[in-house]
Structure formats: structure tokens, C-alpha cells
Scaffold this active site. Structure first.
Site, PDB file in Angstrom:
ATOM      1  N   ARG A   1      34.089 109.647  -4.370  1.00 40.64           N
ATOM      2  CA  ARG A   1      32.800 110.354  -4.209  1.00 40.64           C
ATOM      3  C   ARG A   1      32.687 110.801  -2.863  1.00 40.64           C
ATOM      4  O   ARG A   1      31.708 110.992  -2.109  1.00 40.64           O
ATOM      5  CB  ARG A   1      31.433 109.667  -4.667  1.00 40.64           C
ATOM      6  CG  ARG A   1      31.530 109.254  -5.967  1.00 40.64           C
ATOM      7  CD  ARG A   1      31.441 110.173  -7.018  1.00 40.64           C
ATOM      8  NE  ARG A   1      31.571 109.793  -8.407  1.00 40.64           N
ATOM      9  CZ  ARG A   1      32.355 109.495  -9.154  1.00 40.64           C
ATOM     10  NH1 ARG A   1      33.847 109.523  -8.639  1.00 40.64           N
ATOM     11  NH2 ARG A   1      32.429 109.110 -10.257  1.00 40.64           N
TER      12      ARG A   1
ATOM     13  N   SER B   1      23.511 110.133 -11.653  1.00 39.15           N
ATOM     14  CA  SER B   1      23.747 108.872 -10.738  1.00 39.15           C
ATOM     15  C   SER B   1      23.293 109.037  -9.275  1.00 39.15           C
ATOM     16  O   SER B   1      23.716 109.706  -8.676  1.00 39.15           O
ATOM     17  CB  SER B   1      25.350 108.488 -10.875  1.00 39.15           C
ATOM     18  OG  SER B   1      25.712 108.353 -12.094  1.00 39.15           O
TER      19      SER B   1
ATOM     20  N   GLU C   1      24.328 108.727  -3.784  1.00 39.59           N
ATOM     21  CA  GLU C   1      25.030 110.050  -3.927  1.00 39.59           C
ATOM     22  C   GLU C   1      24.631 111.491  -3.623  1.00 39.59           C
ATOM     23  O   GLU C   1      25.274 112.044  -2.893  1.00 39.59           O
ATOM     24  CB  GLU C   1      25.677 110.228  -5.390  1.00 39.59           C
ATOM     25  CG  GLU C   1      26.620 109.240  -5.757  1.00 39.59           C
ATOM     26  CD  GLU C   1      27.349 109.660  -7.292  1.00 39.59           C
ATOM     27  OE1 GLU C   1      27.536 110.702  -7.379  1.00 39.59           O
ATOM     28  OE2 GLU C   1      27.743 108.565  -7.849  1.00 39.59           O
TER      29      GLU C   1
END
Length: 338
Positions: free
Chosen positions: A162, A238, A333
């Protein structure tokens, strides 16, 4: 065309109401250069917008909100694979389904991930054992300060979990305009994740004859079963990365929590952030219009259309609790603006 004092609620999947001092939607490189020149001449900060699925607006934005709406997909089937050149404003899921419907394998595990293609390399999107970097060839980005186009190869993008160059050293320096992906003809399904295995077992699916369409359909079913549709319940997907811990830290956590959900990750272990949050008792929590989804603790929701700061405050409270109970640091995130 540059507009003034525009409400950004329609441009973020958390449906947070916040005004941008200036706003511009661009559909070509020429328009993008002109918009950047406008911002430079006034020394304005830039807020890049695509699908709006990875941002949390914590206040009004004092600069130029720039919606990247360039469209277009080119498919070249030459050689031993398929080369796909897609513009930043194309929807990611629609691109995935276009490849799957054409019989090309590789992206099916990434079906139903929200957002546009231009944002996909920034956090190296991934799901069910597959990441963007696995099929990435190059991208073209425009340098904010000069308007020049620069090409980046996979190694130059410095992809991580990520993560990428564009979240680190090159943060806010470039706007991604085009992404090139390559899919190979010798496709093999990636179905090692337990959720996929369980899905195929439940449906008595023959694994030796799986097609990309079958894998994509399974991924879509699984995601729909536990992740809320942003159109129905505002969210950013998420909210936290799955934290990666050392072998020693994982062993200590497993001794206290034998049922911990984790996956080997290099020299360490990747813990399921949703499991941590669920175990800490946050799943289904609500506070003044914001909360944690009742089926997936990894997803923060904003059904009350509250201010972004309330979402951030809840996220920080959850992260502090996980640190206290497990000694594990959670990292968001989505990016917070401004």
C-alpha cells in the site's frame, strides 16, 4: 473552466461536505497544464480528485481541487500478453471487468476496488494476494511545478505494501495521467486466500478449470457480502493498512490470542487489521453519525454525513486502543486533506 467555492461532497465517497476555494475538472493534458498554471500563479495548494474513495476532507480546502477526468483505454494483444494503456479518469473496476470479459487474466482479484485508475499506483492497490505492481509496466505523470510529462517504470515507482514513490519522496510532486499494465497469456489463478478457497468449496467449483470471470465473480460476491457500497453507506473502503510486525511480536500476540488472523510477509507477519479492531470491540460502534461497519471492522462509515474531523477523531481513538491492547500501530489508508 475554473470555478469558485464548490462543494466537494459529491466528489468524495465519505460524502463529507467541504468547500474548495477553486475547482476545475480536466479532460485533457492541455487543460491540466492550464489548471496547474492557474494554481502556480496564485501559489495555491492542489487537491487531486479521482473517484474520491481514498480521501477524508477535514476542513474546507483553500486551494484548487483538481478533478482528473481524462478518459480512454487502448488494448494491444501483441506478443506473449496483453498491454493495456488507460487514462487516469477511467474507473478501476470497469477496467478490470473489461479485461475479464475479454478473457484476459491477472486483474480479477482486484475487482470491485473503488476509485479511478490514476490513483491505483499511488497506494499500490491490492486484494486477495494480488497487487497492482504484479501487472504494472509504467505510468506517465505531469510534474506539478513545470507541467512536464515524466514516465516512471515499475522499479522507479518503488512499490511497497500500500505504498509507492508517490506517497513518499514524490508526494504532491506529480499528477498521474496514464497507467500501462501488462497481462500475460499464461495466466494462473491466485486463489490461496482462505476466503476464496471457502467460496469455491461452498459452490463446488472445479479449481482446475477456473476462468478469470469465475475468480472475479467470487471476489465480487465476497466483497459485497462484507463491504458496504459507498453509494448506500458513505465510506472509503478499508480505512487501515494491515500492520506488518516482526516474528517475535507476532509470536507474543499469538500466545495471548491463538486465533489471531495473520499471513506470512517476508521476515515478518501481516496482521489482519479488521480482526484486531473487531477483537477490541469496535465493530458496529457508532458515535454522533460516524462509526465502524457492523460486518467489517476495517471500514469506517459516515451515515450521518458528518464532518471529516469526526471521522479522523474516531480513527485516532481506534488506533490508540489497538496500540494499547496489542502493541500494534495502525496506519490509515486514505489521505487527510488539507
Amino acid at each position: 473552466m475554473i470555478q469558485s467555492d464548490i462543494d466537494l461532497q459529491p466528489f468524495n465517497t465519505m460524502t463529507i461536505a467541504a468547500q474548495a476555494r477553486y475547482f476545475c475538472s480536466v479532460t485533457s493534458l492541455e487543460q491540466l497544464r492550464e489548471a496547474l498554471e492557474f494554481a502556480r500563479s496564485r501559489q495555491l495548494p492542489i487537491l487531486p480528485l479521482g473517484g474520491g474513495s481514498n480521501i477524508v476532507l477535514t476542513a474546507d480546502f483553500p486551494g484548487l481541487a483538481l478533478h482528473l477526468g481524462m478518459r480512454g483505454v487502448e488494448v494491444d494483444e501483441a506478443g506473449d500478453g496483453v498491454r493495456i494503456r488507460a487514462q487516469a479518469g477511467e474507473n478501476w473496476h470497469q477496467l478490470v471487468m473489461r479485461t475479464v470479459d475479454a478473457g484476459f487474466g491477472g486483474l480479477e482479484n482486484l475487482a470491485l476496488i473503488p476509485g479511478n485508475i490514476g490513483a491505483a499506483p499511488i497506494q499500490n492497490i491490492g486484494a486477495y494476494g494480488v497487487e497492482l505492481k504484479d501487472h504494472f509496466e509504467q505510468l506517465t505523470a505531469m510534474e506539478v511545478t513545470t507541467g512536464e510529462l515524466v514516465t516512471f517504470t515499475a522499479s522507479e515507482c518503488a512499490f511497497g505494501y500500500r505504498d509507492s514513490l508517490f506517497k513518499g519522496k514524490a508526494k504532491d510532486r506529480y499528477l498521474i495521467c496514464e497507467v500501462v499494465l501488462r497481462l500475460r497469456r499464461d495466466w494462473q489463478p491466485r486463489i490461496e486466500y482462505p476466503a476464496l478457497q471457502q467460496h469455491f468449496q461452498a459452490h463446488n467449483t472445479a479449481l482446475d478449470t477456473l476462468t478469470p470471470s469465475q475468480v472475479a465473480a467470487a471476489v465480487i460476491d465476497i466483497r459485497n457480502s462484507k463491504l458496504p457500497n459507498p453509494i448506500e453507506i458513505p465510506n472509503t473502503g478499508s480505512f487501515f493498512k494491515n500492520p506488518v510486525v516482526s516474528e517475535a511480536q507476532y509470536t507474543a500476540i499469538k500466545q495471548r490470542h491463538p486465533n489471531v488472523v495473520a499471513y506470512a510477509a517476508g521476515d515478518g507477519w501481516k496482521l489482519a487489521a479488521g480482526w484486531l479492531i473487531d477483537q477490541a470491540g469496535w465493530r458496529g460502534f457508532r458515535r454522533d453519525g460516524v462509526g465502524v461497519h457492523d460486518r467489517q471492522a476495517l471500514v469506517l462509515v459516515n451515515p450521518g454525513h458528518r464532518a471529516g474531523q469526526q471521522v479522523v477523531d474516531l480513527a485516532r481513538d481506534i488506533a490508540a486502543d489497538i496500540q494499547l491492547k496489542f502493541g500494534v500501530t495502525l496506519e490509515p489508508e486514505p489521505r487527510f486533506y488539507p
